[in-house]
Design an enzyme around this catalytic site. Structure first.
Site, PDB file in Angstrom:
ATOM      1  N   GLY A  84      -3.648  -1.645   9.048  1.00 62.28           N
ATOM      2  CA  GLY A  84      -2.463  -2.101   9.791  1.00 62.28           C
ATOM      3  C   GLY A  84      -1.994  -1.088  10.820  1.00 62.28           C
ATOM      4  O   GLY A  84      -1.636  -1.442  11.944  1.00 62.28           O
ATOM      5  N   LYS A  85      -2.034   0.195  10.444  1.00 57.85           N
ATOM      6  CA  LYS A  85      -1.531   1.221  11.367  1.00 57.85           C
ATOM      7  C   LYS A  85      -2.584   1.551  12.432  1.00 57.85           C
ATOM      8  O   LYS A  85      -2.239   1.833  13.573  1.00 57.85           O
ATOM      9  CB  LYS A  85      -1.099   2.457  10.585  1.00 57.85           C
ATOM     10  CG  LYS A  85       0.048   2.146   9.628  1.00 57.85           C
ATOM     11  CD  LYS A  85       0.466   3.334   8.798  1.00 57.85           C
ATOM     12  CE  LYS A  85       1.408   2.919   7.678  1.00 57.85           C
ATOM     13  NZ  LYS A  85       0.730   2.190   6.600  1.00 57.85           N
ATOM     14  N   CYS A 105       4.783   5.582   1.317  1.00 56.85           N
ATOM     15  CA  CYS A 105       5.620   4.428   0.920  1.00 56.85           C
ATOM     16  C   CYS A 105       6.239   4.741  -0.442  1.00 56.85           C
ATOM     17  O   CYS A 105       6.237   3.921  -1.350  1.00 56.85           O
ATOM     18  CB  CYS A 105       4.829   3.130   0.923  1.00 56.85           C
ATOM     19  SG  CYS A 105       3.348   3.161  -0.097  1.00 56.85           S
TER      20      CYS A 105
END
Length: 428
Positions: free
Chosen positions: A258-259, A374
């Site tokens: 995603g990043k 996270c």
């Protein structure tokens, strides 16, 4: 497609998580392949729901059964939990929930226990109000393991209850608009044309929260790469990284990608190396790059030994989304509460500091490293950066907190992103 008993499938999946320490994100997808599209969502709801409220289900079983199910009967213990969960937390008509759960005993080849399951669930129905009231006064009502509650209370004396409350909710669905194709406002207009509503985020310019979660295939341009499912807080990494065209950028611990793809949407002419230790999860990086029509170099490698996968190369920017306890994303992965152990936190903090020390020499002078997790635990976040700054004279903190209290800590919230931590470091 042969009709499967979803309740027995859910019970077996939950048993694997709780008893064998397997991750639900590994167990669930292959199970969902075996059921119809209509049933995929219900199977997920049963697994996630029971794991979210596991303390409650355990408490009820202890109240209603004189002795626990053990050995080969153990799956029945989890099947009864699936029954409780449906009666308490879903709109499934009670008679249907009961009938299907009792039938689950046949699917797991324990037909002789149908009467037992039926008896326990019916007894629960008769005493439901008193039991729920009693549970709401019990120590288990926070639905978190004791070790984690203790750490949260210590780190956040004022906010721990709000964090726990957020962890116990269903997560919001955040999207990232691909700025190569549209501005966020242009895409929001397309969303409205599709009769859906979205909300923007003050701090992260590509983020949109859907008013209510939706399957990806109904999102405007999902297949064409116009939009990606990604939590708002995860998008914050790129705000702090600020990638530029023409730069060489390392995305370390990159899977599922995603990043990596967000870096390339922000700076399409950057040259990106995406590295992850997990060969299997790297396939997701390739999938994401392919759907979005983006190109990056992808390698399998351990963050503690960068020389093995990049020689003595140095990078303009490094994003290190470090391996962590994932205590900031419990609402997305409720199994984390039951898979993690107290002792894991110090081991993870040690691993994080080894990766930071190993990769720092691969950052050019004047370069930027963004350290992100996270997690909401200080050992992995603020304390990690305090230690790193002390032993790394050519590192300075930039834009994110103070030297005594470094980093930015997001906490999970109903209309906010997940729990996430960022520290932006510049090399002298």
């Amino acid at each position: 497609m042969k009709k499967q008993n979803l309740r027995s499938m859910a019970a077996q999946a939950i048993e694997k998580v709780v008893e064998q320490g397997q991750s639900l994100s590994n167990i669930l997808p292959p199970l969902q392949q075996k059921v119809s599209d209509k049933d995929k969502a219900l199977l997920q709801e049963l697994c996630f729901g029971v794991l979210r409220t596991l303390s409650q289900q355990e408490w009820l079983i202890n109240k209603l059964m004189s002795r626990p199910m053990t050995g080969k009967q153990r799956t029945i213990h989890y099947l009864i939990m699936v029954g409780f969960y449906q009666l308490l937390h879903t709109r499934i008509p009670p008679h249907a929930a009961l009938a299907e759960t009792v039938e689950g005993a046949v699917a797991i080849k324990r037909p002789q226990l149908k009467g037992l399951i039926n008896g326990v669930l019916r007894q629960f129905q008769r005493q439901q109000e008193e039991l729920v009231a009693e549970f709401s006064q019990s120590d288990q009502r926070f639905l978190h393991p004791d070790w984690l509650l203790k750490r949260l209370k210590k780190a956040y004396p004022q906010q721990w209850e709000a964090i726990v409350e957020a962890n116990n909710q269903r997560p919001p669905m955040w999207l990232r608009v691909n700025r190569i194709h549209h501005t966020r406002d242009e895409w929001l207009a397309l969303l409205e044309q599709a009769e859906m509503n979205g909300f923007t985020h003050d701090a992260y310019p590509d983020a949109v929260r859907l008013a209510s979660p939706a399957p990806v295939h109904v999102l405007p341009g999902f297949e064409q790469g116009w939009v990606t499912v990604q939590d708002a807080s995860a998008q914050g990494c790129i705000t702090y990284l600020a990638p530029q065209n023409g730069e060489r950028i390392l995305d370390l611990c990159a899977a599922p990608g995603g990043k990596t793809t967000h870096i390339l949407e922000t700076a399409p002419q950057a040259s990106v190396l995406a590295v992850d230790v997990d060969e299997q999860r790297l396939s997701r990086v390739y999938d994401n790059l392919k759907r979005l029509g983006l190109k990056a170099q992808v390698k399998q490698g351990d963050g503690r030994t960068p020389a093995e996968w990049c020689g003595d190369e140095q990078f303009d920017r490094i994003l290190l989304d470090a391996p962590c306890s994932a205590t900031g994303v419990i609402r997305r992965h409720p199994d984390i509460k039951w898979l993690r152990r107290d002792r894991d936190i110090n081991e993870l903090a040690q691993l994080q500091s080894e990766i930071l020390d190993a990769v720092w020499p691969h950052l050019k002078s004047g370069g930027t490293l963004v350290y992100a997790t996270c997690s909401v635990l200080p050992e992995e976040n603020t304390q990690q950066i305090v230690g790193f700054l002390k032993r790394t004279p050519d590192a300075t903190l930039h834009m994110t907190g103070t030297v005594d209290n470094p980093g930015i800590q997001n906490l999970p919230g109903a209309e906010e992103g997940d729990g996430f931590f960022y520290a932006k470091l510049i090399k002298a």
